[in-house]
Design an enzyme around this catalytic site. Structure first.
Site, PDB file in Angstrom:
ATOM      1  CD  GLU A 101      -2.264  -6.255   5.045  1.00 24.02           C
ATOM      2  OE1 GLU A 101      -3.006  -5.545   4.881  1.00 24.02           O
ATOM      3  OE2 GLU A 101      -1.957  -6.531   4.021  1.00 24.02           O
ATOM      4  CG  HIS A 122      -3.880  -3.560   2.615  1.00 25.32           C
ATOM      5  ND1 HIS A 122      -3.182  -3.176   3.281  1.00 25.32           N
ATOM      6  CD2 HIS A 122      -4.463  -1.839   1.800  1.00 25.32           C
ATOM      7  CE1 HIS A 122      -2.693  -1.671   3.407  1.00 25.32           C
ATOM      8  NE2 HIS A 122      -4.175  -1.181   3.105  1.00 25.32           N
ATOM      9  CB  CYS A 146      -1.356  -0.069   1.298  1.00 24.57           C
ATOM     10  SG  CYS A 146      -2.175   0.845   1.326  1.00 24.57           S
TER      11      CYS A 146
END
Length: 206
Positions: free
Chosen positions: A189, A187, A83
């Site tokens: 994750e 992202h 990011c």
């Protein structure tokens, strides 16, 4: 087989614990720290980042993060930006008319997206680079989670870099693979199985 060691760089920005958990789930041994020695010696370094470009750069400088990243890249030791952690790898970011110098590993500016609704928040597909290691084996309709108002919208760096694009009214860089230095605007994750696959591919390459 010994687990690969990864440091998530703690410079006051980013989803540190969610990144840590996501990396642990794909088999990495993960430490969240600002310690220079740990960041330099780990098999891989993750540079997260959320919020303003200028604030992230200020936090990075407080822990000599620019030097850590530069020395790792110079030594061919893998670094993954996520990011705003991707954005700060470029020469500069422009927010509200103010230009802030970045780490300068890639030329060009990170600028505001031009779209009716900002930020770009939600799931989106990407056009992955041919030969990409990060996206290897993923379906073309795999979706990733984005939350951002700014992005790199052109590439002026090495012609050998592998570029993955996404579109939110206009194209922007969703990921870059450039030797030891890789980055994602989305992202991983927060991107479910597709994001886990990207992280797993990165860890496997350490």
């Amino acid at each position: 087989m010994t687990a690969k060691s990864v440091v998530v760089l703690d410079y006051g920005s980013g989803n540190l614990r969610s990144a840590q958990r996501a990396l642990q789930r794909v088999g990495a041994e993960v430490e969240v720290t600002a310690d220079t020695d740990a960041a330099m010696t780990a098999d891989g370094l993750v540079v997260p980042g959320v919020g303003a470009f200028a604030a992230c750069m200020a936090g990075l400088r407080k822990i000599s993060g620019e030097r850590i990243i530069a020395e790792r890249v110079a030594a061919g030791r893998p670094v993954l930006g996520v990011c705003v952690g991707m954005q700060i790898l470029f020469a500069c970011g422009v927010e509200f008319g103010v230009q802030t110098p970045g780490c300068g590993h890639w030329p060009g500016a990170v600028i505001r997206l031009e779209a009716p609704v900002i930020p770009h928040m939600g799931w989106n597909v990407v056009d992955s680079a041919a030969g990409s290691a990060l996206f290897k084996g993923l379906d073309v309709d795999a979706r990733f989670y984005f939350v951002h108002s700014y992005a790199a919208q052109r590439w002026e760096g090495s012609p050998d870099a592998l570029l993955t694009w996404a579109t939110y009214r206009a194209p922007f860089l969703a990921a870059v693979e450039d030797g030891a230095l890789a980055a994602t605007q989305f992202h991983p994750e927060k991107s479910g199985d597709a994001g886990a696959a990207v992280l797993s591919s990165w860890v496997d390459g350490l």
